[in-house]
Design a protein around this motif. Structure first.
Motif, PDB file in Angstrom:
ATOM      1  N   SER A 123       0.879  -1.178  -0.012  1.00  0.00           N
ATOM      2  CA  SER A 123      -0.092   0.182   0.103  1.00  0.00           C
ATOM      3  C   SER A 123       0.890   1.126  -0.088  1.00  0.00           C
ATOM      4  O   SER A 123       2.134   0.989   0.007  1.00  0.00           O
ATOM      5  CB  SER A 123      -0.927   0.001   1.282  1.00  0.00           C
ATOM      6  N   ARG A 124       0.205   2.350  -0.237  1.00  0.00           N
ATOM      7  CA  ARG A 124       0.918   3.602  -0.348  1.00  0.00           C
ATOM      8  C   ARG A 124      -0.117   4.919   0.274  1.00  0.00           C
ATOM      9  O   ARG A 124      -1.168   4.644   0.157  1.00  0.00           O
ATOM     10  CB  ARG A 124       1.569   4.083  -1.585  1.00  0.00           C
ATOM     11  N   ASP A 125       0.705   5.938   0.758  1.00  0.00           N
ATOM     12  CA  ASP A 125       0.123   6.996   1.205  1.00  0.00           C
ATOM     13  C   ASP A 125       0.828   8.101   0.320  1.00  0.00           C
ATOM     14  O   ASP A 125       1.867   8.334   1.040  1.00  0.00           O
ATOM     15  CB  ASP A 125       0.169   7.230   2.759  1.00  0.00           C
ATOM     16  N   ASN A 126       0.229   8.449  -0.687  1.00  0.00           N
ATOM     17  CA  ASN A 126       0.972   9.747  -1.492  1.00  0.00           C
ATOM     18  C   ASN A 126       1.113  10.840  -0.696  1.00  0.00           C
ATOM     19  O   ASN A 126       2.015  11.712  -0.750  1.00  0.00           O
ATOM     20  CB  ASN A 126       0.241   9.897  -2.876  1.00  0.00           C
ATOM     21  N   ALA A 127       0.139  11.288   0.056  1.00  0.00           N
ATOM     22  CA  ALA A 127       0.256  12.399   0.915  1.00  0.00           C
ATOM     23  C   ALA A 127       1.455  12.616   1.955  1.00  0.00           C
ATOM     24  O   ALA A 127       1.684  13.656   2.298  1.00  0.00           O
ATOM     25  CB  ALA A 127      -1.162  12.717   1.604  1.00  0.00           C
ATOM     26  N   LYS A 128       1.674  11.276   2.053  1.00  0.00           N
ATOM     27  CA  LYS A 128       2.852  11.350   3.419  1.00  0.00           C
ATOM     28  C   LYS A 128       4.125  10.828   2.562  1.00  0.00           C
ATOM     29  O   LYS A 128       5.288  10.664   3.007  1.00  0.00           O
ATOM     30  CB  LYS A 128       2.818  10.272   4.218  1.00  0.00           C
ATOM     31  N   SER A 129       3.947  10.260   1.236  1.00  0.00           N
ATOM     32  CA  SER A 129       5.384   9.911   0.525  1.00  0.00           C
ATOM     33  C   SER A 129       5.816   8.615   1.038  1.00  0.00           C
ATOM     34  O   SER A 129       7.298   8.608   1.277  1.00  0.00           O
ATOM     35  CB  SER A 129       6.362  10.977   0.380  1.00  0.00           C
ATOM     36  N   MET A 130       4.762   7.783   1.380  1.00  0.00           N
ATOM     37  CA  MET A 130       5.165   6.555   2.138  1.00  0.00           C
ATOM     38  C   MET A 130       4.714   5.338   1.486  1.00  0.00           C
ATOM     39  O   MET A 130       3.616   5.286   0.727  1.00  0.00           O
ATOM     40  CB  MET A 130       4.589   6.565   3.466  1.00  0.00           C
ATOM     41  N   LEU A 131       5.499   4.390   1.397  1.00  0.00           N
ATOM     42  CA  LEU A 131       5.124   2.946   0.944  1.00  0.00           C
ATOM     43  C   LEU A 131       5.172   1.973   2.037  1.00  0.00           C
ATOM     44  O   LEU A 131       6.012   2.142   2.897  1.00  0.00           O
ATOM     45  CB  LEU A 131       6.227   2.706  -0.133  1.00  0.00           C
ATOM     46  N   TYR A 132       4.167   1.022   1.754  1.00  0.00           N
ATOM     47  CA  TYR A 132       4.356  -0.068   3.005  1.00  0.00           C
ATOM     48  C   TYR A 132       4.081  -1.269   2.491  1.00  0.00           C
ATOM     49  O   TYR A 132       3.633  -1.428   1.411  1.00  0.00           O
ATOM     50  CB  TYR A 132       2.888   0.217   4.039  1.00  0.00           C
ATOM     51  N   LEU A 133       4.572  -2.307   3.279  1.00  0.00           N
ATOM     52  CA  LEU A 133       4.344  -3.771   3.090  1.00  0.00           C
ATOM     53  C   LEU A 133       3.956  -4.321   4.337  1.00  0.00           C
ATOM     54  O   LEU A 133       4.679  -4.477   5.388  1.00  0.00           O
ATOM     55  CB  LEU A 133       5.606  -4.404   2.405  1.00  0.00           C
TER      56      LEU A 133
END
Length: 124
Positions: A71-81
């Motif tokens: 997943s990702r949160d573009n507002a926070k410039s974060m990628l997750y697994l």
């Protein structure tokens, strides 16, 4: 060039869960495809999962399908697994990287932007 900084990982028992994070620098994160790869001890790099720039589509290696979620949160410039129902064979160094949505491109840490890696160890 996008710079990637990873966090998370650690030691977990079989069946356990972990969440990996990857923080990206630069203004272009929301426009780029991202993915995760891993490298087990003594083995080559293996593509794990990919995600489109807007959060879809997503794609997974057969070995992790149904257990891992990218997943990702573009507002926070974060990628997750999110790693669930972990198995001993999931033990590896995990990397976030730019591109490679479906794992169709050969993997090389000398090619493109990669995170520094984070260790996941699954052991009882």
């Amino acid at each position: 060039e996008v710079r990637l900084m990873q966090s998370g990982g650690g030691l977990v028992q079989p069946g356990g869960s972990l969440k990996l994070s990857c923080a990206a620098s630069g203004p272009t994160f929301s426009r780029i495809i991202m993915s995760w790869a891993r490298q087990a001890p003594g083995k080559g790099l293996e593509w794990v999962a990919g995600i489109g720039s807007g959060g879809s589509p997503t794609a997974y290696a057969d070995s992790v399908k149904g257990r891992f979620t990218i997943s990702r949160d573009n507002a926070k410039s974060m990628l997750y697994l999110q790693l669930n129902n972990l198995k001993t064979e999931d033990t590896a160094m995990y990397y976030c990287l730019v591109g490679n949505l479906y794992g169709s491109r050969s993997l090389s840490r000398d090619d493109g932007s990669w995170g520094q890696g984070t260790q996941v160890t699954v052991s009882s």
